[in-house]
Design an enzyme around this catalytic site. Structure first.
Site, short mmCIF file in Angstrom:
data_model
loop_
_atom_site.label_atom_id
_atom_site.label_comp_id
_atom_site.label_asym_id
_atom_site.label_seq_id
_atom_site.Cartn_x
_atom_site.Cartn_y
_atom_site.Cartn_z
N TRP A 21 0.13 -5.30 -11.57
CA TRP A 21 0.48 -4.27 -12.37
C TRP A 21 -0.62 -3.34 -12.53
CZ3 TRP A 21 2.22 -4.16 -17.37
CH2 TRP A 21 2.38 -2.89 -18.07
N TYR A 54 2.76 1.14 -7.99
CA TYR A 54 1.31 -0.05 -8.26
C TYR A 54 0.01 0.95 -7.96
CZ TYR A 54 4.49 -3.25 -10.52
OH TYR A 54 4.87 -4.54 -11.17
N GLN A 176 13.96 -9.89 -13.44
CA GLN A 176 12.75 -8.74 -13.83
C GLN A 176 12.20 -8.36 -15.39
OE1 GLN A 176 7.85 -7.23 -12.53
NE2 GLN A 176 9.35 -8.24 -11.14
N GLY A 284 -0.99 -12.00 -14.81
CA GLY A 284 -2.19 -10.70 -14.66
C GLY A 284 -3.04 -11.42 -13.89
#
Length: 324
Positions: A21, A54, A176, A284
């Protein structure tokens, strides 16, 4: 690394996944990106999640370059469609036109013949639901995608989707949602609806963008080189990282982590994985060591007493996910 079936499907995902992301195509350069991807594979991660939006496609492009160095059968590649990818009236949403155009664009950027998991990034109330469902079903039949899912859909629409799909159309296998110790709206309606229909959860922001790592300390300034202090990626975390009540509650979790014998990040991920219906946590990273640490959360078992103590400590700091 442990692996779990995605809902009632046959495909297995690593309990810890890697997302792109705010990092790939934005913060990480090609060399850093390669180090992160290689570390993920070294740790047994097989689930990689991105989206066309993204970095306006740059994340997909970078992943197409980096992942091509690895066997295609060795990883599960997920991307998404919904948000604007241009200025035109049809450059957004979940219309058949937008979906069909964007899946081809994503396949090109990702340098692959198929997408394992194609996700509707949000619900599109302006498009007839059956139009979206038929488009996703057609993509499965065309071999461009293997499975499909959605992100942040209302429980009522999840149930309507499963009813419309029935035995005629390929139904979604994944959801999600935004879910972690601090963000628990999922438990009210969406999670029960998904459990009812065998839909697995691949959750984003499991560490609430670093808040649940313990790096932000009550009464102390924001750490240098942290997401909250980086103007390129702190728009979602800046205010929360300065909330002293939240930071104190998080700091109190260290006693439970010490008892378990893990870091606060690992405790936070293990807590999510203890929830019925969760398949994977999409994490992440900006450094390889973060991936290594997060991966070690896989397989950690928390006792009922530890889970109860976590609730007692953290519940006063939870907040609602109204922005979605």
């Amino acid at each position: 690394m442990k692996y779990r079936h995605l809902g009632n499907s046959g495909i297995k995902l690593s309990e810890i996944g890697l997302g792109g992301w705010l990092t790939f195509g934005r913060v990480a350069n090609q060399q850093t990106g390669r180090e992160l991807i290689d570390q993920a594979f070294d740790c047994g991660i097989n689930f990689f999640d991105t989206a066309n939006v993204y970095a306006n496609g740059a994340c997909e492009t970078m992943w197409g370059q980096l992942l091509s160095r690895h066997s295609r059968s060795g990883f599960v590649l997920a991307t998404k469609v919904y948000f604007p990818m241009g200025d035109g009236p049809n450059d957004r949403g979940l219309s058949r036109k937008h979906i069909m155009e964007q899946v081809d664009a994503s396949l090109t950027r990702l340098n692959t013949d198929y997408i394992d998991l194609y996700q509707c990034h949000r619900f599109d109330a302006s498009t007839p639901l059956e139009e979206t469902l038929r488009a996703m079903d057609d993509l499965v039949h065309q071999g461009k995608i293997l499975y499909w899912g959605f992100s942040c859909w209302p429980a009522a629409e999840i149930r309507r989707t499963m009813e419309l799909c029935g035995d005629r159309l390929y139904a979604p296998i994944s959801s999600q949602p935004h879910y972690n110790m601090l963000m628990r709206d999922l438990e009210k309606e969406d999670l029960p609806a998904c459990r009812e229909h065998g839909i697995g959860q691949v959750v984003f922001c499991p560490l609430e963008q670093g808040l649940l790592t313990g790096k932000y300390k009550p009464g102390q300034p924001l750490p240098e080189n942290s997401r909250a202090s980086d103007e390129r990626q702190n728009q979602w975390i800046r205010d929360r990282a300065s909330d002293q009540h939240t930071l104190q509650c998080i700091d109190n979790l260290h006693s439970v982590a010490a008892e378990v014998g893990c870091t606060l990040s690992q405790l936070s991920l293990a807590w999510i994985l203890a929830t019925e219906g969760i398949t994977s946590c999409i994490t992440g990273a900006t450094r390889p060591e973060q991936i290594e640490e997060n991966s070690k959360a896989s397989g950690i078992k928390l006792s009922k007493d530890q889970l109860a103590r976590i609730d007692e400590i953290i519940m006063p700091a939870t907040f609602s996910n109204n922005q979605n």
